[in-house]
Write a protein that holds these residues in place. Sequence first.
Motif, PDB file in Angstrom:
ATOM      1  N   VAL A 122      39.186  30.138  47.174  1.00  0.00           N
ATOM      2  CA  VAL A 122      40.466  30.551  46.589  1.00  0.00           C
ATOM      3  C   VAL A 122      40.752  29.743  45.331  1.00  0.00           C
ATOM      4  CG1 VAL A 122      42.968  30.553  46.927  1.00  0.00           C
ATOM      5  CG2 VAL A 122      41.475  31.424  48.725  1.00  0.00           C
ATOM      6  N   ARG A 123      40.494  28.450  45.382  1.00  0.00           N
ATOM      7  CA  ARG A 123      40.702  27.623  44.185  1.00  0.00           C
ATOM      8  C   ARG A 123      39.769  28.051  43.054  1.00  0.00           C
ATOM      9  NH1 ARG A 123      41.394  23.281  47.901  1.00  0.00           N
ATOM     10  NH2 ARG A 123      39.232  22.608  47.590  1.00  0.00           N
ATOM     11  N   GLU A 124      38.539  28.417  43.405  1.00  0.00           N
ATOM     12  CA  GLU A 124      37.603  28.908  42.388  1.00  0.00           C
ATOM     13  C   GLU A 124      38.158  30.155  41.712  1.00  0.00           C
ATOM     14  OE1 GLU A 124      34.734  27.982  41.129  1.00  0.00           O
ATOM     15  OE2 GLU A 124      34.276  26.226  42.340  1.00  0.00           O
ATOM     16  N   VAL A 125      38.741  31.060  42.507  1.00  0.00           N
ATOM     17  CA  VAL A 125      39.349  32.269  41.948  1.00  0.00           C
ATOM     18  C   VAL A 125      40.482  31.897  40.995  1.00  0.00           C
ATOM     19  CG1 VAL A 125      40.758  34.298  42.507  1.00  0.00           C
ATOM     20  CG2 VAL A 125      38.715  33.785  43.867  1.00  0.00           C
ATOM     21  N   GLU A 126      41.334  30.990  41.423  1.00  0.00           N
ATOM     22  CA  GLU A 126      42.477  30.601  40.596  1.00  0.00           C
ATOM     23  C   GLU A 126      42.033  29.905  39.308  1.00  0.00           C
ATOM     24  OE1 GLU A 126      45.521  29.965  44.396  1.00  0.00           O
ATOM     25  OE2 GLU A 126      44.493  28.257  43.496  1.00  0.00           O
ATOM     26  N   TRP A 127      41.036  29.044  39.410  1.00  0.00           N
ATOM     27  CA  TRP A 127      40.555  28.325  38.224  1.00  0.00           C
ATOM     28  C   TRP A 127      39.860  29.267  37.245  1.00  0.00           C
ATOM     29  CZ3 TRP A 127      37.999  24.022  41.640  1.00  0.00           C
ATOM     30  CH2 TRP A 127      38.994  23.160  42.114  1.00  0.00           C
ATOM     31  N   ILE A 149      33.992  36.955  56.484  1.00  0.00           N
ATOM     32  CA  ILE A 149      34.946  38.030  56.204  1.00  0.00           C
ATOM     33  C   ILE A 149      36.348  37.449  56.018  1.00  0.00           C
ATOM     34  CG2 ILE A 149      36.121  40.023  57.234  1.00  0.00           C
ATOM     35  CD1 ILE A 149      33.409  40.823  58.432  1.00  0.00           C
ATOM     36  N   GLU A 150      36.712  36.503  56.868  1.00  0.00           N
ATOM     37  CA  GLU A 150      38.027  35.855  56.731  1.00  0.00           C
ATOM     38  C   GLU A 150      38.117  35.123  55.395  1.00  0.00           C
ATOM     39  OE1 GLU A 150      40.881  32.581  59.029  1.00  0.00           O
ATOM     40  OE2 GLU A 150      38.942  33.155  59.871  1.00  0.00           O
ATOM     41  N   GLU A 151      37.037  34.426  55.025  1.00  0.00           N
ATOM     42  CA  GLU A 151      36.992  33.722  53.746  1.00  0.00           C
ATOM     43  C   GLU A 151      37.126  34.712  52.590  1.00  0.00           C
ATOM     44  OE1 GLU A 151      33.936  30.521  51.691  1.00  0.00           O
ATOM     45  OE2 GLU A 151      33.126  32.123  52.948  1.00  0.00           O
ATOM     46  N   ALA A 152      36.430  35.832  52.682  1.00  0.00           N
ATOM     47  CA  ALA A 152      36.481  36.848  51.624  1.00  0.00           C
ATOM     48  C   ALA A 152      37.875  37.448  51.510  1.00  0.00           C
ATOM     49  CB  ALA A 152      35.449  37.939  51.900  1.00  0.00           C
ATOM     50  N   ALA A 153      38.513  37.700  52.646  1.00  0.00           N
ATOM     51  CA  ALA A 153      39.856  38.291  52.625  1.00  0.00           C
ATOM     52  C   ALA A 153      40.845  37.379  51.916  1.00  0.00           C
ATOM     53  CB  ALA A 153      40.314  38.575  54.058  1.00  0.00           C
ATOM     54  N   GLY A 154      40.757  36.080  52.174  1.00  0.00           N
ATOM     55  CA  GLY A 154      41.635  35.139  51.487  1.00  0.00           C
ATOM     56  C   GLY A 154      41.378  35.114  49.995  1.00  0.00           C
ATOM     57  N   ALA A 155      40.101  35.195  49.632  1.00  0.00           N
ATOM     58  CA  ALA A 155      39.759  35.203  48.212  1.00  0.00           C
ATOM     59  C   ALA A 155      40.262  36.468  47.534  1.00  0.00           C
ATOM     60  CB  ALA A 155      38.248  35.078  48.053  1.00  0.00           C
ATOM     61  N   VAL A 156      40.174  37.609  48.227  1.00  0.00           N
ATOM     62  CA  VAL A 156      40.643  38.873  47.641  1.00  0.00           C
ATOM     63  C   VAL A 156      42.151  38.837  47.442  1.00  0.00           C
ATOM     64  CG1 VAL A 156      40.902  41.360  48.058  1.00  0.00           C
ATOM     65  CG2 VAL A 156      38.694  40.239  48.456  1.00  0.00           C
ATOM     66  N   ASP A 157      42.884  38.211  48.340  1.00  0.00           N
ATOM     67  CA  ASP A 157      44.323  38.048  48.133  1.00  0.00           C
ATOM     68  C   ASP A 157      44.586  37.267  46.838  1.00  0.00           C
ATOM     69  OD1 ASP A 157      44.957  39.414  50.436  1.00  0.00           O
ATOM     70  OD2 ASP A 157      45.242  37.609  51.654  1.00  0.00           O
ATOM     71  N   ALA A 158      43.794  36.223  46.605  1.00  0.00           N
ATOM     72  CA  ALA A 158      43.944  35.456  45.375  1.00  0.00           C
ATOM     73  C   ALA A 158      43.528  36.286  44.168  1.00  0.00           C
ATOM     74  CB  ALA A 158      43.111  34.174  45.464  1.00  0.00           C
ATOM     75  N   VAL A 159      42.517  37.123  44.329  1.00  0.00           N
ATOM     76  CA  VAL A 159      42.067  38.010  43.251  1.00  0.00           C
ATOM     77  C   VAL A 159      43.188  38.945  42.824  1.00  0.00           C
ATOM     78  CG1 VAL A 159      40.593  40.018  42.778  1.00  0.00           C
ATOM     79  CG2 VAL A 159      39.590  37.917  43.698  1.00  0.00           C
ATOM     80  N   ALA A 160      43.924  39.489  43.798  1.00  0.00           N
ATOM     81  CA  ALA A 160      45.022  40.402  43.465  1.00  0.00           C
ATOM     82  C   ALA A 160      46.033  39.725  42.549  1.00  0.00           C
ATOM     83  CB  ALA A 160      45.701  40.898  44.745  1.00  0.00           C
ATOM     84  N   GLN A 161      46.351  38.475  42.839  1.00  0.00           N
ATOM     85  CA  GLN A 161      47.286  37.747  41.975  1.00  0.00           C
ATOM     86  C   GLN A 161      46.684  37.498  40.596  1.00  0.00           C
ATOM     87  OE1 GLN A 161      50.515  37.068  42.850  1.00  0.00           O
ATOM     88  NE2 GLN A 161      49.913  38.384  44.554  1.00  0.00           N
ATOM     89  N   ALA A 162      45.409  37.169  40.574  1.00  0.00           N
ATOM     90  CA  ALA A 162      44.749  36.889  39.308  1.00  0.00           C
ATOM     91  C   ALA A 162      44.609  38.134  38.443  1.00  0.00           C
ATOM     92  CB  ALA A 162      43.367  36.278  39.575  1.00  0.00           C
ATOM     93  N   LEU A 163      44.614  39.306  39.073  1.00  0.00           N
ATOM     94  CA  LEU A 163      44.433  40.555  38.340  1.00  0.00           C
ATOM     95  C   LEU A 163      45.717  41.095  37.720  1.00  0.00           C
ATOM     96  CD1 LEU A 163      41.971  42.666  40.538  1.00  0.00           C
ATOM     97  CD2 LEU A 163      41.595  41.892  38.189  1.00  0.00           C
TER      98      LEU A 163
END
Length: 230
Positions: A7-12, A144-158
């Motif tokens: 998630v931090r990687e997505v945000e950064w 899958i749980e890890e991916a779901a959390g990352a996708v939530d962060a992706v939505a904000q980043a998008l």
Amino acid sequence: MRRSELVREVEWAVVDCPPRDVPRRLCRVLARGLPADGVTMSLLTDTPARQMLCASNQMATDLEEVQFTVQEGPCITAAETGEQTHLTDWDTGARQWPLFTAGFREKHPDVQGVHAFPLWFGDYVLGAVDIATRVPGGLAGDVIEEAAGAVDAVAQALLPAQQLLLEEDEYPPWEPADVVGAHWADTHRAIGVVAVKEEMNTDDALALMRARAFGSGQTLAEITADILRT
């Protein structure tokens, strides 16, 4: 990589990033941080106005193209239902999405799983993320749980990219440009051409184009290009 790290990687990834580059960076982060062999993102996924934002490689592009052409598959179901959709049993998948399964497996028989996650923007699902993997059995539950959390962060980043999409007059500036154009302005122009020529409404024109694509083994992008060349 733990979920919080991804998630931090997505945000950064999107700090000081121009909006037009955001989708490509996010695809890279997910592809690098997960056991993913292909990652795609799309907005308006389950509508005729579908917009591909990015595809991490040719496999991912094919995954998008097949679903775009036949209008069925895991990411469309995820966008329609707002729920994660996991395809790891291809016999079951063939019953739920027969056209998608046949088309994609012909191109990539080594893919073991396709995992689709809805992109929630507030109370609305406006897109989906697909993750394809060659890992036997598909992604494990903790991944899958890890991916779901990352996708939530992706939505904000998008969010900046979503605004850019809404403001763009013709071609959204995503890559690969030819595929993106076919998923957006070109397709809409071709639908109008077919509707006028065949004296039908735009929904029927799009259905006719999809039928031509499936019957000929071409993608909808190729059918679109043919129509606009004539």
